[in-house]
Scaffold this active site. Structure first.
Site, short mmCIF file in Angstrom:
data_model
loop_
_atom_site.label_atom_id
_atom_site.label_comp_id
_atom_site.label_asym_id
_atom_site.label_seq_id
_atom_site.Cartn_x
_atom_site.Cartn_y
_atom_site.Cartn_z
N SER A 94 -6.21 -1.32 -10.93
CA SER A 94 -5.84 -2.67 -10.48
C SER A 94 -5.85 -3.65 -11.64
CB SER A 94 -6.82 -3.16 -9.41
OG SER A 94 -6.73 -2.38 -8.26
N ASP A 117 -9.98 2.56 -0.92
CA ASP A 117 -9.40 3.76 -1.53
C ASP A 117 -10.37 4.94 -1.55
OD1 ASP A 117 -7.04 2.42 -2.00
OD2 ASP A 117 -7.60 1.79 -4.01
N ARG A 146 -3.39 8.47 5.34
CA ARG A 146 -4.58 9.21 4.88
C ARG A 146 -5.47 9.69 6.03
NH1 ARG A 146 -5.76 5.78 -0.71
NH2 ARG A 146 -4.32 7.03 -1.95
C1 S3P Z 1 -4.80 -2.62 -4.82
C2 S3P Z 1 -5.14 -3.02 -3.56
C3 S3P Z 1 -5.40 -2.08 -2.45
C4 S3P Z 1 -5.61 -0.66 -2.94
C5 S3P Z 1 -4.66 -0.26 -4.02
C6 S3P Z 1 -4.72 -1.22 -5.19
C7 S3P Z 1 -4.56 -3.67 -5.83
O1 S3P Z 1 -4.29 -2.10 -1.59
O2 S3P Z 1 -5.52 0.24 -1.88
O3 S3P Z 1 -4.95 1.04 -4.48
O4 S3P Z 1 -4.52 -3.35 -7.04
O5 S3P Z 1 -4.38 -4.84 -5.44
P1 S3P Z 1 -4.20 -3.18 -0.40
O6 S3P Z 1 -4.51 -4.46 -1.01
O7 S3P Z 1 -2.81 -3.18 0.11
O8 S3P Z 1 -5.20 -2.72 0.62
#
Ligand code: S3P
Length: 433
Positions: A25, A320, A351
């Protein structure tokens, strides 16, 4: 069918140190935000994995220079906050929801047209959750199936975007970030409110780029931005979502005692530590230090785990990690009940479905519900060596690998998808075989 990978059982406990690769992220955001500035930014410990390279390619297509000094060090040089340029061809976001959703926010207020495609998984994932609020701000974004799916084109808006006050129906950092990023180009104030706080990397990092935000409860407000000021260097912390596989392996493989180095412990991400500790895990934070994000080394030792229950309130903090928490639950004594996990149905795969279909081949102990899972534990001696399919979902592949390594071995179909977030994963796992 992609590569078939055989994983051997690990016979002795995990020992030593594991250096955890950069956070996915934070890596995405570092390139995006640096690309909106006009000075050179050095990014260290960048996650060189397929998802983050989708973002690098996207920013390059928009006129940002990204030089790779080595695998994990980038130099990014943009053309200023209003300096993105029209891409000459369609941009492929690959498997990366973060690339696509955040970029829609950045591009919503631009004066040129951009079209995105992506792989089969991303083409099934819901984009209306971003397109709807951006459209309320005046953005003109079209996509397949009533503007819900890829391919998607962001068309220049007729008039300037307008700030909105938006109540998000789900907790999602991707949706929150897209709206905040669009808000930087909108007249007036833009406020987003989530049901529960999701990861806050966008907020922290924007502040590090000189952008002012107001926070109140689960609401964030942003105003129009004229210029962002880049830090000279961004150090990406290790990804707790990658460390998660070793947190669980170390907890369930007898005699383990390992240290995971340089892991980001931002509290919007550490739900897995809370849940594993509630299950009886022996996890200790060492050498805690504060950069833009808090970082620590994490010591994990084998422990006898017991089942637990958790739900919607903690879900954004471990969204996750459900596949690997399921593995921990299979080894724990008693039942684990997970609720409030409906968002897992719209991740890289559904999932909840894939966990029940594939993990049950190793041991039929998981029942899927509409928004969660019920796992009957104490299965250490009931595991079979099965051939399981990752369905090209990186986190499913890695969770299956830990399940096999902690038990009697496993064969994984479509195993190469770990390249999406953790290209060296199998290499490290085989160190312990
Ligand atoms: C992420 C937010 C999450 C996560 C993804 C990365 C991000 O998704 O599942 O792997 O970098 O903002 P969501 O915000 O849609 O839940």
């Amino acid at each position: 069918m992609g590569a078939l990978k055989e994983i051997q059982p690990i016979k002795t406990g995990l020992k030593g140190e594991i250096l955890i690769p950069g956070d996915k992220s934070v890596s995405h955001r570092s390139v995006m935000f640096a690309g909106l500035c006009d000075s050179e930014v050095k990014i260290t410990n960048f996650l060189h994995a397929a998802d983050c390279m989708s973002t690098v390619n996207c920013m390059r297509a928009l006129g940002v220079k990204v030089k790779e000094l080595d695998e994990n060090t980038l130099i990014v040089k943009g053309n200023g906050f209003h300096g993105l340029q029209e891409p000459q061809s369609i941009i492929d976001a690959g498997n990366s929801g973060t690339t696509l959703r955040l970029m829609m926010g950045i591009l919503a207020g631009q004066k040129f047209l951009t079209t995105f495609t992506g792989d089969a998984s991303l083409s099934r994932r819901p984009m209306g959750r971003v397109i709807n609020p951006l459209s309320q701000m005046g953005a003109n974004i079209v996509g397949r199936k009533e503007n819900k799916l890829l391919p998607i084109t962001v068309i220049p808006a007729k008039e300037s975007l307008q700030g909105i006050d938006y109540q998000m129906p789900m907790a999602s950092a991707q949706v929150k970030s897209a709206i905040l990023l669009a808000g930087m180009n909108a007249e007036g104030k833009t406020t987003v409110t989530e049901p529960y706080t999701s990861r806050d990397h966008t907020e922290r990092m924007l502040e590090g780029f000189g952008v002012k935000l107001e926070k109140s409860g689960t609401s964030i407000t942003i105003s129009k931005v004229e210029k962002m000021t880049a830090p000279k260097e961004i150090h990406v912390p290790g990804d707790i979502s990658s460390a998660a596989f070793w947190l669980v392996a170390g907890s369930i493989i007898e005699d383990s005692d390992i240290i995971l180095k340089d892991v980001g412990i931002n509290e919007t991400r550490t739900g897995i530590i809370d849940v594993l500790k509630a299950m009886g895990a022996n996890i200790e934070l060492l050498n805690v230090r504060d950069e833009v994000e808090p970082i620590a080394d994490i010591r994990v030792r084998y422990a006898k785990l017991h089942g637990t229950s958790f739900g919607a309130d903690i879900m954004p903090r471990l969204i996750d990690e459900i596949p690997i928490i399921t593995v921990a639950s299979m080894f724990a004594e008693g039942e684990t009940i997970i609720t409030g996990a409906g968002e897992l149905r719209v991740k890289e795969t559904d999932r909840l479905q894939v966990i029940t279909d594939e993990f049950n081949k190793v041991c039929p102990c998981i029942k899927g519900t509409q928004d969660g899972l019920i796992i009957t534990g104490s299965q250490r001696n009931n595991l079979q060596k099965a051939v399981c399919n990752s369905h090209n979902d990186h986190r499913i592949a890695m969770a299956l690998a830990i399940l096999g390594a902690s038990g009697v071995g496993i064969e994984i179909e479509n195993s190469e998808c770990v390249n999406i977030s953790y290209p060296t994963f199998y290499e490290i796992l085989t160190r312990f075989e």
